[in-house]
Design a protein around this motif. Structure first.
Motif, PDB file in Angstrom:
ATOM      1  N   VAL A   8       0.844  -1.191   0.000  1.00  0.00           N
ATOM      2  CA  VAL A   8       0.000   0.000   0.000  1.00  0.00           C
ATOM      3  C   VAL A   8       0.877   1.239   0.000  1.00  0.00           C
ATOM      4  O   VAL A   8       0.676   2.170  -0.788  1.00  0.00           O
ATOM      5  CB  VAL A   8      -0.926   0.021   1.241  1.00  0.00           C
ATOM      6  N   GLU A   9       1.873   1.217   0.862  1.00  0.00           N
ATOM      7  CA  GLU A   9       2.758   2.377   0.980  1.00  0.00           C
ATOM      8  C   GLU A   9       3.506   2.639  -0.330  1.00  0.00           C
ATOM      9  O   GLU A   9       3.701   3.786  -0.724  1.00  0.00           O
ATOM     10  CB  GLU A   9       3.738   2.170   2.135  1.00  0.00           C
ATOM     11  N   GLU A  10       3.899   1.560  -0.979  1.00  0.00           N
ATOM     12  CA  GLU A  10       4.591   1.711  -2.264  1.00  0.00           C
ATOM     13  C   GLU A  10       3.676   2.332  -3.312  1.00  0.00           C
ATOM     14  O   GLU A  10       4.099   3.193  -4.092  1.00  0.00           O
ATOM     15  CB  GLU A  10       5.088   0.352  -2.754  1.00  0.00           C
ATOM     16  N   ALA A  11       2.429   1.878  -3.319  1.00  0.00           N
ATOM     17  CA  ALA A  11       1.455   2.417  -4.269  1.00  0.00           C
ATOM     18  C   ALA A  11       1.261   3.909  -4.034  1.00  0.00           C
ATOM     19  O   ALA A  11       1.259   4.705  -4.972  1.00  0.00           O
ATOM     20  CB  ALA A  11       0.126   1.673  -4.141  1.00  0.00           C
ATOM     21  N   VAL A  12       1.139   4.278  -2.764  1.00  0.00           N
ATOM     22  CA  VAL A  12       0.971   5.691  -2.419  1.00  0.00           C
ATOM     23  C   VAL A  12       2.173   6.493  -2.915  1.00  0.00           C
ATOM     24  O   VAL A  12       2.034   7.548  -3.526  1.00  0.00           O
ATOM     25  CB  VAL A  12       0.812   5.865  -0.891  1.00  0.00           C
ATOM     26  N   GLU A  18      -5.453   0.803  -7.921  1.00  0.00           N
ATOM     27  CA  GLU A  18      -6.197  -0.444  -7.679  1.00  0.00           C
ATOM     28  C   GLU A  18      -5.342  -1.459  -6.936  1.00  0.00           C
ATOM     29  O   GLU A  18      -5.820  -2.153  -6.051  1.00  0.00           O
ATOM     30  CB  GLU A  18      -6.678  -1.018  -9.014  1.00  0.00           C
ATOM     31  N   ALA A  19      -4.051  -1.516  -7.271  1.00  0.00           N
ATOM     32  CA  ALA A  19      -3.149  -2.439  -6.568  1.00  0.00           C
ATOM     33  C   ALA A  19      -3.063  -2.046  -5.098  1.00  0.00           C
ATOM     34  O   ALA A  19      -3.086  -2.902  -4.213  1.00  0.00           O
ATOM     35  CB  ALA A  19      -1.765  -2.403  -7.203  1.00  0.00           C
ATOM     36  N   GLY A  20      -2.979  -0.741  -4.852  1.00  0.00           N
ATOM     37  CA  GLY A  20      -2.927  -0.246  -3.476  1.00  0.00           C
ATOM     38  C   GLY A  20      -4.179  -0.610  -2.709  1.00  0.00           C
ATOM     39  O   GLY A  20      -4.117  -1.073  -1.569  1.00  0.00           O
TER      40      GLY A  20
END
Lengths: 450, 90
Positions: free
Chosen positions: B18-22, B40-42
């Motif tokens: 999640v953090e990476e997606a952000v 969407e991945a996040g």
């Protein structure tokens, strides 16, 4: 009270052999003394390669030679050294060939308050040298364990403290209690067996907490036993030690992956705060949506720029062709904005519906937050489309002000001859009897020239 | 320590995703399509986090050793466990 001593007659003399004398002494000693506890200081300590130990016990007054046979010495729970104060239990034995007596030691323990401390230090040193305390072999605890076992007494304050703290911090964890006795004879073996058993029977455990509440050094002693240290060392599951109070340090603490100061502290170290975790998740969710919204805004402003650059600019340049241009532009822009916003909206709806699908399980606050953000995001898309349309309408309005239709709307009219459809530009064009058609802002008026 | 521990989905791994997606979304260098995919991945990873919390068994049990050496579990209420012991001396 005469001082004279009558010499004994030779016939009355009782003459003993050396052997007889020594045997009598042996018998006498063995009958009167048998087994005794003796306190003294060890000196001249000589371990033999056979495993027997030879040493002397002494005090200020005297000394006695001692021997400890191999079978006994192997059970000793400390290493005797010169100068060590001990209490020894054994039988006095007279060794006939030399006429010497010695103490056959059957049990021995360090003396005084330092006795347990000594055992502690000696075991600590031994295990340290074996590498049981190496920092390199200490494993990190999982961030969020799903299943935790407590190896402790099922009654008493410690288990309650731990369970209460675990529950308060993070109810989303499965806790099992493996009941053991935590003090008294055999408790160390029980604790060690429990650790081994859990490793075999419940390999899905994420953390073991091994401990008990506060007590005297004797009460806590099980956690200073080698068997417990070895079991902790062999555990595949990470172990948190939780023995007594802050000031108590046990061998178990040194071997454990993580040392907790108290049982409550162990629970704190074992699980994160669920509330913090939920806040972090919510925060990440918010950031995720905000970032996407920013990106979408960027895309829309690009679209607007397109509309401005290509459409409105040229409209100003080409006032004569306004109607057609406007129609064209309106069509193009509507399609453009429409496609983009419809596309975005579809994606968002999809996301929203998939969010709604799974999020109801999340706490209500988090779910509401997501709904709110999704609404916000949608209205932004809609608003952008509306803004573009409004801008277009405005531009169209300006253009229309210049159009003949608009001029008609201000009270002017255009009049044509019905027969030829010629626009009447001068009065001379009209003859009596001609039928005329006048175009006004909102319609036509037919008339005849008189 | 020798045999591999049972492989479990880790909460922290999903959180990291999640953090990476952000992070990559906030970087602003992705195209619109990529951004939406990242988003969407996040969200998927975020849902995994919630699912793990949701699926956790919220139980407290006392283990009981069976004769064959296996462990049985029954519900455990430490307060109730203590009561009989405390009441006796009264």
């Amino acid at each position: 009270m005469g001082l004279s001593a009558e010499p004994l007659q030779p016939s009355e003399r009782k003459i003993l052999s050396v052997g007889e004398l020594t045997r009598r002494i042996k018998k006498s000693i063995e009958e009167t003394i048998r087994s005794v506890w003796v306190a003294g200081e060890i000196s001249n300590f000589r371990p033999a390669s056979s495993g027997h130990l030879y040493f002397t016990l002494k005090d200020e007054e005297s000394q006695v030679p001692c021997v400890m046979w191999k079978g006994v010495s192997s059970r000793l729970r400390f290493r005797p050294e010169d100068g060590m104060e001990v209490i020894a239990y054994g039988k006095v034995d007279v060794y006939l060939p030399y006429g010497k007596y010695q103490l056959i030691v059957e049990e021995m323990e360090p003396r005084g308050v330092g006795a347990l401390q000594l055992r502690f230090e000696q075991l600590k040193e031994k295990l340290q040298q074996e590498g049981l305390f190496d920092a390199a072999r200490k494993r990190p605890l999982p961030f969020l364990p799903r299943k935790i076992a407590l190896v402790t007494s099922p009654t008493g304050a410690a288990v309650q403290d731990m369970l209460r703290t675990l529950r308060t911090r993070c109810p989303a964890v499965h806790v099992v209690v493996y009941p053991v006795r935590v003090q008294g004879e055999g408790s160390a073996q029980e604790i060690a067996a429990a650790i081994g058993h859990l490793n075999l029977a419940l390999p899905d455990l994420d953390v073991l907490i091994v401990g008990r509440g506060g007590g005297s050094i004797e009460d806590l002693w099980a956690f200073n036993e080698e068997v417990v240290a070895r079991a902790i060392h062999a555990s595949r599951i990470p172990v948190i030690s939780a023995v007594g109070h802050e000031t108590d340090t046990t061998i178990a603490d040194f071997v454990a992956d993580v040392r907790a100061l108290t049982p409550t502290d162990a629970a704190v170290k074992a699980v994160p705060m669920l509330d913090d975790l939920l806040l972090a998740l919510e925060d990440q969710g918010t950031k995720l949506k905000r970032a996407l919204r920013t990106r979408a805004d960027l895309a829309r402003s690009g679209l607007d720029a397109l509309a401005r650059g290509h459409a409105l600019g040229r409209i100003a340049e080409l006032p004569m062709q306004f109607t057609q241009r406007l129609d064209e532009l309106q069509e193009r822009l509507a399609v453009g904005v429409g496609q983009a916003s419809v596309y975005l909206r579809e994606r968002l709806d999809l996301l929203a519906s998939s969010l709604y699908g799974d999020l109801p399980r999340a706490p209500e606050a988090a779910r509401q937050r997501v709904e709110h953000l999704t609404d916000l995001l949608r209205s932004h898309t809609r608003r952008a489309a509306e803004t573009a349309t409004a801008r277009l309408r405005e531009a169209a309005g300006m253009l229309e002000a210049l159009s003949p239709v608009a001029i008609l709307a201000r009270g002017y009219s255009i009049t044509r001859l019905e027969s030829t459809n010629e626009i009447l530009k001068t009065a001379r064009q009209a003859k009596a009897g001609d039928r005329l058609v006048s175009r006004l802002g909102d319609g036509e008026v037919r008339s005849r020239v008189e | 320590m020798t045999d591999k521990p049972v492989k479990k989905e880790k909460f922290e791994d999903h959180l990291k995703q999640v953090e990476e997606a952000v992070k990559s979304l906030e970087g602003g260098k992705l195209g619109l399509e990529e951004s939406i995919e990242k988003y969407e991945a996040g969200i998927r990873a975020l849902r995994q986090c919630y699912a793990i919390l949701e699926q956790a068994e919220k139980k407290i049990q006392l283990l009981v050793k069976e004769k064959d050496g296996t462990l049985a579990a029954r519900d455990f209420d430490p307060a109730a466990e203590d009561k009989p012991a405390r009441k006796k001396p009264e």
